[in-house]
Design an enzyme around this catalytic site. Structure first.
Site: not given
Ligand SMILES: [Zn+2]
Length: 161
Positions: A10, A45, A122, A142, A144
């Site tokens: 990420h 995380y 991700h 997204k 990411c």
């Molecule tokens: Zn992410």
């Protein structure tokens, strides 16, 4: 210990050059929703890679993280600080130090958890809308982590017994 099958990369979705730390992300994740945070019990995380490449520990590995919907139970989440340019557009902002920090962390994890089969970003876990077996950029929920993690880290898995 839970079974670890994958590592998911990420970004913090913060502007390049701004050095947030594990403490900042922990605050964003644990601040109550009413005050603009995620309202979680802990940081999402497991590892945070700072601009200088140093690696901070977030949630303990033994515990399931909160970083990729539907894939948390069997994964470890690594987040590097950055991912946006100065105009807040997605960009691979990894410093040389961060590239090393991510790779060293991955190598250690692969050695420690031989069950790891997969290293992806991700965005690679977005739904395959047209069902062609490839997660294409228009399907990303997204951006990411703002770089193509799977081909970059595939070679690390090849060295496995
Ligand atoms: Zn992410």
């Amino acid at each position: 210990m839970r079974k670890i099958n994958k590592v998911i990369i990420h970004c913090s979705a913060t502007k390049e050059g701004v050095n947030y730390t594990e403490k900042d992300i922990r605050k964003w994740h644990t601040t109550p929703k009413a005050q603009g945070g995620n309202g979680w019990k802990d940081i999402g995380y497991h590892f945070i890679v700072l601009l200088d490449g140093s690696v901070e520990v977030g949630r303990p590995i033994e515990q399931i993280g909160a970083h990729c919907a539907g894939h948390n139970t069997d994964s470890i989440g690594i987040c590097y600080i950055g991912g946006l340019d100065t105009n807040s557009k997605p960009k691979d902002t990894r410093t040389e130090g961060q590239k090393d920090g991510i790779e060293d962390t991955l190598k250690n994890l692969i050695e420690k958890y031989p069950s790891i089969q997969e290293i992806k970003g991700h965005r690679d876990y977005s739904p395959d809308l047209n069902g062609n077996g490839i997660i294409e950029s228009f399907e990303w929920l997204k951006a990411c982590p703002c770089f193509d993690a799977e081909p970059e880290y595939k070679r690390l898995l090849k060295n496995k017994r």
